[in-house]
Motif scaffolding. Structure first.
Motif, PDB file in Angstrom:
ATOM      1  N   LEU A  88       7.787  -1.221   1.422  1.00 52.62           N
ATOM      2  CA  LEU A  88       7.545  -0.817   0.043  1.00 52.62           C
ATOM      3  C   LEU A  88       7.452  -2.019  -0.898  1.00 52.62           C
ATOM      4  O   LEU A  88       7.162  -1.850  -2.085  1.00 52.62           O
ATOM      5  CB  LEU A  88       8.668   0.105  -0.441  1.00 52.62           C
ATOM      6  CG  LEU A  88       8.876   1.411   0.334  1.00 52.62           C
ATOM      7  CD1 LEU A  88      10.062   2.174  -0.231  1.00 52.62           C
ATOM      8  CD2 LEU A  88       7.612   2.264   0.292  1.00 52.62           C
ATOM      9  N   LEU A  89       7.695  -3.215  -0.391  1.00 55.68           N
ATOM     10  CA  LEU A  89       7.751  -4.409  -1.228  1.00 55.68           C
ATOM     11  C   LEU A  89       6.551  -5.316  -0.967  1.00 55.68           C
ATOM     12  O   LEU A  89       5.863  -5.185   0.054  1.00 55.68           O
ATOM     13  CB  LEU A  89       9.057  -5.166  -0.957  1.00 55.68           C
ATOM     14  CG  LEU A  89      10.344  -4.353  -1.172  1.00 55.68           C
ATOM     15  CD1 LEU A  89      11.559  -5.210  -0.878  1.00 55.68           C
ATOM     16  CD2 LEU A  89      10.409  -3.777  -2.578  1.00 55.68           C
ATOM     17  N   PRO A  90       6.271  -6.248  -1.873  1.00 57.34           N
ATOM     18  CA  PRO A  90       5.136  -7.167  -1.682  1.00 57.34           C
ATOM     19  C   PRO A  90       5.329  -8.017  -0.433  1.00 57.34           C
ATOM     20  O   PRO A  90       6.450  -8.222   0.044  1.00 57.34           O
ATOM     21  CB  PRO A  90       5.166  -8.040  -2.955  1.00 57.34           C
ATOM     22  CG  PRO A  90       5.954  -7.263  -3.943  1.00 57.34           C
ATOM     23  CD  PRO A  90       6.959  -6.489  -3.150  1.00 57.34           C
ATOM     24  N   VAL A  91       4.228  -8.542   0.073  1.00 54.73           N
ATOM     25  CA  VAL A  91       4.279  -9.373   1.272  1.00 54.73           C
ATOM     26  C   VAL A  91       3.339 -10.554   1.104  1.00 54.73           C
ATOM     27  O   VAL A  91       2.258 -10.423   0.527  1.00 54.73           O
ATOM     28  CB  VAL A  91       3.899  -8.566   2.536  1.00 54.73           C
ATOM     29  CG1 VAL A  91       2.474  -8.014   2.435  1.00 54.73           C
ATOM     30  CG2 VAL A  91       4.056  -9.412   3.786  1.00 54.73           C
ATOM     31  N   GLU A 151       0.832  -1.208   0.000  1.00 53.00           N
ATOM     32  CA  GLU A 151       0.000   0.000   0.000  1.00 53.00           C
ATOM     33  C   GLU A 151       0.863   1.253   0.000  1.00 53.00           C
ATOM     34  O   GLU A 151       0.492   2.284  -0.584  1.00 53.00           O
ATOM     35  CB  GLU A 151      -0.925  -0.016   1.217  1.00 53.00           C
ATOM     36  CG  GLU A 151      -1.975  -1.128   1.173  1.00 53.00           C
ATOM     37  CD  GLU A 151      -2.906  -1.091   2.365  1.00 53.00           C
ATOM     38  OE1 GLU A 151      -2.733  -0.189   3.223  1.00 53.00           O
ATOM     39  OE2 GLU A 151      -3.811  -1.949   2.442  1.00 53.00           O
ATOM     40  N   GLU A 152       2.021   1.164   0.627  1.00 53.00           N
ATOM     41  CA  GLU A 152       2.902   2.340   0.676  1.00 53.00           C
ATOM     42  C   GLU A 152       3.468   2.655  -0.706  1.00 53.00           C
ATOM     43  O   GLU A 152       3.603   3.837  -1.089  1.00 53.00           O
ATOM     44  CB  GLU A 152       4.031   2.114   1.679  1.00 53.00           C
ATOM     45  CG  GLU A 152       3.556   2.097   3.134  1.00 53.00           C
ATOM     46  CD  GLU A 152       4.677   2.393   4.107  1.00 53.00           C
ATOM     47  OE1 GLU A 152       5.733   2.906   3.666  1.00 53.00           O
ATOM     48  OE2 GLU A 152       4.487   2.125   5.305  1.00 53.00           O
ATOM     49  N   THR A 153       3.791   1.614  -1.467  1.00 53.18           N
ATOM     50  CA  THR A 153       4.285   1.854  -2.817  1.00 53.18           C
ATOM     51  C   THR A 153       3.180   2.432  -3.695  1.00 53.18           C
ATOM     52  O   THR A 153       3.422   3.326  -4.525  1.00 53.18           O
ATOM     53  CB  THR A 153       4.833   0.553  -3.425  1.00 53.18           C
ATOM     54  OG1 THR A 153       6.062   0.222  -2.763  1.00 53.18           O
ATOM     55  CG2 THR A 153       5.102   0.705  -4.922  1.00 53.18           C
ATOM     56  N   GLN A 154       1.968   1.943  -3.513  1.00 49.11           N
ATOM     57  CA  GLN A 154       0.841   2.501  -4.264  1.00 49.11           C
ATOM     58  C   GLN A 154       0.658   3.985  -3.924  1.00 49.11           C
ATOM     59  O   GLN A 154       0.352   4.802  -4.800  1.00 49.11           O
ATOM     60  CB  GLN A 154      -0.434   1.728  -3.955  1.00 49.11           C
ATOM     61  CG  GLN A 154      -1.637   2.147  -4.799  1.00 49.11           C
ATOM     62  CD  GLN A 154      -1.406   1.948  -6.286  1.00 49.11           C
ATOM     63  OE1 GLN A 154      -1.092   0.861  -6.739  1.00 49.11           O
ATOM     64  NE2 GLN A 154      -1.549   3.040  -7.062  1.00 49.11           N
ATOM     65  N   THR A 190       2.158  -7.132 -11.614  1.00 51.53           N
ATOM     66  CA  THR A 190       2.659  -6.531 -12.848  1.00 51.53           C
ATOM     67  C   THR A 190       2.062  -5.141 -13.064  1.00 51.53           C
ATOM     68  O   THR A 190       2.758  -4.204 -13.511  1.00 51.53           O
ATOM     69  CB  THR A 190       2.329  -7.438 -14.051  1.00 51.53           C
ATOM     70  OG1 THR A 190       2.925  -8.718 -13.859  1.00 51.53           O
ATOM     71  CG2 THR A 190       2.845  -6.824 -15.344  1.00 51.53           C
ATOM     72  N   THR A 191       0.795  -5.003 -12.716  1.00 46.92           N
ATOM     73  CA  THR A 191       0.132  -3.705 -12.855  1.00 46.92           C
ATOM     74  C   THR A 191       0.839  -2.639 -12.023  1.00 46.92           C
ATOM     75  O   THR A 191       1.079  -1.506 -12.486  1.00 46.92           O
ATOM     76  CB  THR A 191      -1.340  -3.809 -12.436  1.00 46.92           C
ATOM     77  OG1 THR A 191      -2.012  -4.710 -13.321  1.00 46.92           O
ATOM     78  CG2 THR A 191      -2.025  -2.448 -12.477  1.00 46.92           C
ATOM     79  N   VAL A 192       1.182  -2.981 -10.797  1.00 48.99           N
ATOM     80  CA  VAL A 192       1.885  -2.034  -9.928  1.00 48.99           C
ATOM     81  C   VAL A 192       3.258  -1.693 -10.508  1.00 48.99           C
ATOM     82  O   VAL A 192       3.695  -0.532 -10.502  1.00 48.99           O
ATOM     83  CB  VAL A 192       2.015  -2.598  -8.507  1.00 48.99           C
ATOM     84  CG1 VAL A 192       2.931  -1.720  -7.643  1.00 48.99           C
ATOM     85  CG2 VAL A 192       0.650  -2.724  -7.851  1.00 48.99           C
TER      86      VAL A 192
END
Length: 333
Positions: A132-135, A50-53, A231-233
């Motif tokens: 900032l990374l996926p989890v 969510e932070e990267t978004q 991939t969208t992100v």
């Protein structure tokens, strides 16, 4: 051997009492073997950050200053510091990222270069960057499975050798015939119940296999959907980098591309790990369903056997009583 003569039984019906005694034994209960309620396992997901978004949204809405907030800038500077510790080829790869390169990183069949593989191996990041990374969102169904040792249950039925009793004659023969008829009827009921138990067991094993195969298909679809979401992100991150460049903030552009590379490499590893865990979970779930079917078969077989044994024991007692009656009447007692 004591022989009950026909003369001794001349004034009585020697068969009435032995023929009707076995009617006291009721039918075996029809087995009730309900199916297990099947609950689909919760498999979790690899969730985007969510932070990267939020960073993407902020950069795509840059004002005239072309600058991001101090908090976002601090996070991106930590990403830059991490990248600077790696071989220069890593930053080069980050700055040259495009959609094709991202797809190759996310494709587990495409081997990563040694430099990019080293990025994932070295991902010991501050918590602020890790966010900032996926989890991987683990569900409560993920667990370490253990195989319980199961001992085979052996049902040892020791029958009394009623037929060897020494009373003979037409009265005893009638008693034994009634006994045999009753036992054959009980055996037929037992076998019918056992056929239900065995049929349910076989069906349940087949259904467990079918569910497993269907779950594999569904997991493949989930993996594809999850990969597409990530991939969208990543594509949005590239768009944010382009937006930063368009605003003249080339340092921000470079940092976002560095974040994009980290994000892609970490997502690849997380997707592989998550998928492997799900596949193990699905296999464990199938094994548990089959173990339940095995345990239920053992339990129901024991119930059917116990009901038959109890009825047969009652028949044995009645036969003994009937033979004693034949002896007593035949001897004039």
């Amino acid at each position: 051997m004591i022989n009950c003569s026909s003369k001794d039984l001349e004034f009585i019906d020697p068969y009435e009492f032995v023929n009707t005694d076995f009617d006291q034994i009721g039918d075996l209960p029809t087995i009730v073997d309900e199916d297990q309620e099947v609950t689909e396992p919760e498999v979790g997901e690899v969730a985007n950050s969510e932070e990267t978004q939020a960073i993407i949204n902020e950069v795509m809405d840059l004002g005239e200053s072309g600058e991001v907030s101090a908090a976002t800038k601090a996070k991106l500077e930590e990403v830059e510091t991490f990248i600077e510790q790696l071989p220069p080829a890593v930053n080069t790869a980050a700055q040259n990222l495009d959609a094709e390169a991202i797809n190759n990183i996310l494709d587990p069949s495409v081997e990563l270069s040694s430099d990019l593989q080293a990025v994932r191996d070295a991902l010991s990041l501050p918590a602020s960057v890790r966010q900032l990374l996926p989890v991987i969102n683990f569900s409560t169904d993920f667990r370490i499975s253990s195989s319980a040792n199961k001992s085979a249950v052996v049902y040892d039925i020791n029958d009394s050798d009623i037929r060897s009793q020494s009373v003979s004659g037409p009265c005893a023969d009638a008693a034994r015939l009634s006994y045999e008829i009753k036992i054959e009827d009980l055996e037929a009921q037992r076998d019918a119940n056992l056929a239900i138990v065995d049929g349910n067991y076989t069906r349940r094993l087949g259904e467990a296999d079918t569910r497993y195969e269907q779950r594999l298909v569904e997991q493949e679809e989930r993996l594809a959907t999850n990969t597409a979401d990530i991939t969208t992100v990543l594509v949005d991150l590239l768009a944010a980098a382009d937006a930063a460049a368009a605003a003249g903030n080339f340092e921000l552009e470079a940092q976002i591309r560095q974040l994009t590379l980290l994000y892609a490499i970490d997502a690849r590893a997380s997707l592989i790990e998550w998928n492997n865990l799900v596949l193990e979970l699905l296999e464990d779930t199938m094994a548990e369903e089959k173990a339940w079917a095995e345990e239920r078969k053992t339990l129901r077989t024991a119930e059917v056997t116990a009901a038959f044994d109890a009825a047969k024991a009652q028949a044995n007692t009645l036969l003994t009583s009937a033979l004693n009656s034949c002896h007593n009447q035949g001897s004039g007692n």
